[in-house]
Design a protein around this motif. Structure first.
Motif, mmCIF file in Angstrom:
data_model
loop_
_atom_site.group_PDB
_atom_site.id
_atom_site.type_symbol
_atom_site.label_atom_id
_atom_site.label_comp_id
_atom_site.label_asym_id
_atom_site.label_seq_id
_atom_site.Cartn_x
_atom_site.Cartn_y
_atom_site.Cartn_z
ATOM 1 N N LEU A 267 0.825 -1.194 0.000
ATOM 2 C CA LEU A 267 0.000 0.000 0.000
ATOM 3 C C LEU A 267 0.866 1.254 0.000
ATOM 4 O O LEU A 267 1.957 1.263 0.570
ATOM 5 N N PRO A 268 0.378 2.330 -0.617
ATOM 6 C CA PRO A 268 1.163 3.572 -0.604
ATOM 7 C C PRO A 268 1.290 4.149 0.803
ATOM 8 O O PRO A 268 0.390 4.002 1.639
ATOM 9 N N TYR A 269 2.404 4.816 1.047
ATOM 10 C CA TYR A 269 2.550 5.609 2.265
ATOM 11 C C TYR A 269 1.713 6.876 2.121
ATOM 12 O O TYR A 269 1.680 7.494 1.049
ATOM 13 N N ARG A 270 1.081 7.279 3.201
ATOM 14 C CA ARG A 270 0.267 8.489 3.199
ATOM 15 C C ARG A 270 1.069 9.640 3.824
ATOM 16 O O ARG A 270 1.447 9.572 4.996
ATOM 17 N N ILE A 271 1.301 10.667 3.037
ATOM 18 C CA ILE A 271 2.037 11.849 3.481
ATOM 19 C C ILE A 271 1.028 12.948 3.822
ATOM 20 O O ILE A 271 0.292 13.407 2.950
ATOM 21 N N GLY A 272 0.990 13.363 5.083
ATOM 22 C CA GLY A 272 0.108 14.439 5.501
ATOM 23 C C GLY A 272 0.864 15.762 5.543
ATOM 24 O O GLY A 272 2.016 15.805 5.978
ATOM 25 N N GLN A 273 0.215 16.820 5.096
ATOM 26 C CA GLN A 273 0.836 18.142 5.137
ATOM 27 C C GLN A 273 -0.106 19.147 5.794
ATOM 28 O O GLN A 273 -1.280 19.245 5.414
ATOM 29 N N PRO B 281 4.944 10.253 13.191
ATOM 30 C CA PRO B 281 6.018 11.232 13.364
ATOM 31 C C PRO B 281 5.659 12.548 12.696
ATOM 32 O O PRO B 281 4.909 12.578 11.713
ATOM 33 N N VAL B 282 6.197 13.631 13.240
ATOM 34 C CA VAL B 282 5.935 14.969 12.718
ATOM 35 C C VAL B 282 7.246 15.620 12.316
ATOM 36 O O VAL B 282 8.225 15.596 13.074
ATOM 37 N N LEU C 146 3.504 13.388 9.221
ATOM 38 C CA LEU C 146 2.948 14.721 9.031
ATOM 39 C C LEU C 146 4.079 15.711 8.813
ATOM 40 O O LEU C 146 5.081 15.689 9.525
ATOM 41 N N GLY C 147 3.896 16.614 7.848
ATOM 42 C CA GLY C 147 4.823 17.716 7.642
ATOM 43 C C GLY C 147 4.139 19.039 7.907
ATOM 44 O O GLY C 147 3.087 19.315 7.332
#
Length: 262
Positions: A8-14, A116-117, A81-82
């Motif tokens: 599954l794709p990694y989910r990148i939160g911004q 992680p943030v 999260l970024g």
């Protein structure tokens, strides 16, 4: 955190300012560059904090919304999260990137979806230390007092600035509209002779990705941006090798397995 090599794709939160239109293009572009040389795949998800003018009062009010954004993104079970606004964090006082990372990570834990943030402020600090850069030259779109805040923040993290340019653009949409083709000539006007590295954009809204590699090739020293630094830290926070061809020395593979430090 998910195991490398999963299907599954990694989910990148911004977490982005409401007027930011650059991080949702440059960060995916850097991860797409990685996808060309590595098997992992990624999707991108954002939550917005209201901000139109890059001024201290709007930055402080915006920063207060970051916790809500972290909760919303953790509802989507993002893997990392970024926090994509460098000056909003740096203007809250020295070391605030550590506080922001800790507090926002706690929001995700409290919501039952720990992640992680990474902050763009902490990523830039950490990336410069990873490169061994003790002295830099820097381009920022902010008004001069806010640019001086960034310079002072970096100084307190052990990074001196030999010269900088403040483009004096308070309107955040105008920052995004700045022509990145002007950046090489702006850098040529800086005194970067004693600099270990050049920060082509100390702002995640100022477009610069298309010129990072070209300016680095011209100067013969590492060139990076807040977005490039953030991408490096996001990849490392996922425990993945940090690499994106064509995005400068930091993402060349030389620091693919560097520990995240900030």
């Amino acid at each position: 955190m998910n195991a490398p090599g999963r299907q599954l794709p990694y989910r990148i939160g911004q977490i982005v300012p409401s007027s930011n239109v650059t991080m949702e293009t440059e960060i995916p572009a850097l991860f797409r560059a990685r996808e060309r040389v590595a098997p992992e795949r990624f999707t991108f998800h954002s939550s917005r904090m209201r901000m139109k003018q890059v001024r201290p009062e709007e930055l402080a009010a915006m920063d207060d919304e970051a916790g809500r954004c972290a909760a919303e993104l953790s509802d989507a079970r993002v893997d990392v999260l970024g926090y994509a606004c460098l000056v909003a964090v740096m203007s809250q006082g020295h070391g605030h990137h550590r506080t922001a990372q800790r507090e926002l990570a706690e929001v995700t834990r409290h919501n039952g979806a720990p992640a992680p943030v990474v902050t763009s402020a902490g990523a830039l600090v950490g990336a410069l230390h990873t490169l061994g850069a003790r002295r830099i030259a820097l381009v920022a779109p902010y008004v001069r007092p806010l640019t001086e805040t960034v310079v002072d923040y970096l100084r307190q993290e052990g990074i001196e600035t030999s010269d900088f340019t403040a483009l004096e653009i308070p309107d955040n949409l105008r920052v995004a509209a700045h022509d990145p083709a002007l950046l090489p000539s702006i850098v040529r006007g800086l005194d970067h002779r004693g600099a270990d590295a050049v920060v082509l954009s100390a702002c995640v809204q100022l477009p610069s990705l298309a010129y990072v590699q070209a300016v680095e090739d011209e100067l013969g020293k590492p060139v990076l941006s807040a977005a490039v630094a953030t991408a490096h830290h996001l990849m490392r926070a996922l425990d993945l090798p940090a690499v994106a061809p064509g995005a400068g020395h930091l993402l060349s593979g030389a620091y693919a397995d560097a520990p995240v430090t900030n």
